[in-house]
Design a protein around this motif. Structure first.
Motif, PDB file in Angstrom:
ATOM      1  N   SER A  85      35.223 -17.847  40.910  1.00 35.30           N
ATOM      2  CA  SER A  85      36.457 -17.507  40.278  1.00 35.30           C
ATOM      3  C   SER A  85      38.097 -17.302  40.626  1.00 35.30           C
ATOM      4  O   SER A  85      38.705 -18.193  40.334  1.00 35.30           O
ATOM      5  CB  SER A  85      36.660 -16.375  39.698  1.00 35.30           C
ATOM      6  N   GLN A  86      37.881 -17.295  42.150  1.00 34.02           N
ATOM      7  CA  GLN A  86      39.358 -17.497  42.747  1.00 34.02           C
ATOM      8  C   GLN A  86      39.565 -19.056  42.848  1.00 34.02           C
ATOM      9  O   GLN A  86      40.604 -20.031  43.175  1.00 34.02           O
ATOM     10  CB  GLN A  86      39.589 -16.754  43.832  1.00 34.02           C
ATOM     11  N   ARG A  87      38.721 -19.501  43.398  1.00 35.79           N
ATOM     12  CA  ARG A  87      38.034 -21.408  44.141  1.00 35.79           C
ATOM     13  C   ARG A  87      38.931 -22.093  42.972  1.00 35.79           C
ATOM     14  O   ARG A  87      39.764 -22.887  42.979  1.00 35.79           O
ATOM     15  CB  ARG A  87      36.489 -21.759  43.884  1.00 35.79           C
ATOM     16  N   ASP A  88      37.801 -21.513  42.021  1.00 30.95           N
ATOM     17  CA  ASP A  88      37.441 -22.370  40.276  1.00 30.95           C
ATOM     18  C   ASP A  88      39.830 -22.491  39.632  1.00 30.95           C
ATOM     19  O   ASP A  88      40.506 -22.782  39.394  1.00 30.95           O
ATOM     20  CB  ASP A  88      37.516 -22.336  39.093  1.00 30.95           C
ATOM     21  N   GLU A  89      40.515 -20.842  39.999  1.00 30.19           N
ATOM     22  CA  GLU A  89      41.759 -20.792  39.467  1.00 30.19           C
ATOM     23  C   GLU A  89      42.511 -21.195  40.458  1.00 30.19           C
ATOM     24  O   GLU A  89      43.659 -22.245  39.980  1.00 30.19           O
ATOM     25  CB  GLU A  89      42.146 -19.042  39.875  1.00 30.19           C
ATOM     26  N   ARG A  90      42.102 -21.068  41.788  1.00 31.16           N
ATOM     27  CA  ARG A  90      43.268 -23.037  43.238  1.00 31.16           C
ATOM     28  C   ARG A  90      42.826 -23.828  42.820  1.00 31.16           C
ATOM     29  O   ARG A  90      44.104 -25.121  42.803  1.00 31.16           O
ATOM     30  CB  ARG A  90      42.672 -22.687  44.194  1.00 31.16           C
ATOM     31  N   PHE A  92      42.876 -25.535  39.356  1.00 34.54           N
ATOM     32  CA  PHE A  92      43.582 -25.413  38.539  1.00 34.54           C
ATOM     33  C   PHE A  92      44.975 -25.033  38.475  1.00 34.54           C
ATOM     34  O   PHE A  92      45.100 -25.801  37.926  1.00 34.54           O
ATOM     35  CB  PHE A  92      42.924 -24.632  36.804  1.00 34.54           C
ATOM     36  N   ASP A  93      45.579 -24.232  39.615  1.00 32.48           N
ATOM     37  CA  ASP A  93      46.821 -23.973  40.034  1.00 32.48           C
ATOM     38  C   ASP A  93      46.813 -25.841  40.187  1.00 32.48           C
ATOM     39  O   ASP A  93      47.782 -26.159  40.651  1.00 32.48           O
ATOM     40  CB  ASP A  93      47.236 -23.336  40.891  1.00 32.48           C
ATOM     41  N   ASP A  96      47.562 -28.053  37.993  1.00 30.51           N
ATOM     42  CA  ASP A  96      49.169 -27.568  36.948  1.00 30.51           C
ATOM     43  C   ASP A  96      49.719 -28.647  37.858  1.00 30.51           C
ATOM     44  O   ASP A  96      50.424 -29.220  37.016  1.00 30.51           O
ATOM     45  CB  ASP A  96      48.860 -26.320  36.582  1.00 30.51           C
TER      46      ASP A  96
END
Length: 180
Positions: A85-90, A92-93, A96
């Protein structure tokens, strides 16, 4: 299976003072005494390396009176270090950030286009077509024949080469004739 090993401090040999061991190791490795002191307190001094290099490092420490041991060190991959989840968030950041950067570049480009007068925007298109409108001047003949040259220089050159070849053959055939 661990490919890398780390040298870990165990203890000092009998009769070895920690201060002298620290100074000797710092001198040998050309590093600060603070790093060596941290090593003696349990912090790693060497980066994880292959087994042969780690054994050489342990041998160096043993020669200075420092007992050490090899510890297997597995370097976790980035995907193992953080949850998905943290990897996916990074990810997406990062996407973006890239998208916003592209939007800003597009806005800057539009701004620059608006600053240029319309005459300058259309002028490059017109100037590229102008060279095609010019008529070719076909008044002169395109194929010209080269001027005739005298072959005298060519004949002299060929005669000189033939004479030198004859002299070389005579010299190689009769070396006793020529005594320099």
């Amino acid at each position: 299976m661990a490919d890398n090993f780390r040298v870990i401090f165990v203890e000092l040999a009998q009769g070895v003072d920690s201060k002298t061991a620290c100074v000797n190791l710092a001198t040998k490795l050309k590093t600060s005494e603070e790093k060596v002191a941290l090593f003696l307190k349990g912090k790693p001094l060497f980066a994880p390396s292959n087994k042969d290099k780690a054994l050489k490092q342990a041998k160096l420490l043993a020669s200075l009176g420092i007992k050490s041991k090899l510890q297997a060190s597995t370097s976790p991959t980035p995907s193992q270090q953080m949850p998905s989840s943290q990897r996916d968030e990074r990810i997406f950041d990062a996407l973006d950030y890239i998208t916003s950067s592209l939007i800003r570049l597009e806005e800057k480009l539009e701004e620059l286009e608006q600053r240029l007068p319309e005459a300058q925007l259309k002028a490059p298109d017109e100037s590229t077509d102008e060279w095609q409108d010019d008529d070719l001047m076909l008044d002169e003949e395109l194929i010209t024949t080269p001027a005739k040259r005298s072959n005298l220089f060519l004949y002299i050159l060929i005669a000189t080469v033939v004479i030198l070849l004859i002299l070389l053959a005579v010299y190689l055939g009769f070396p006793n004739l020529f005594s320099f």
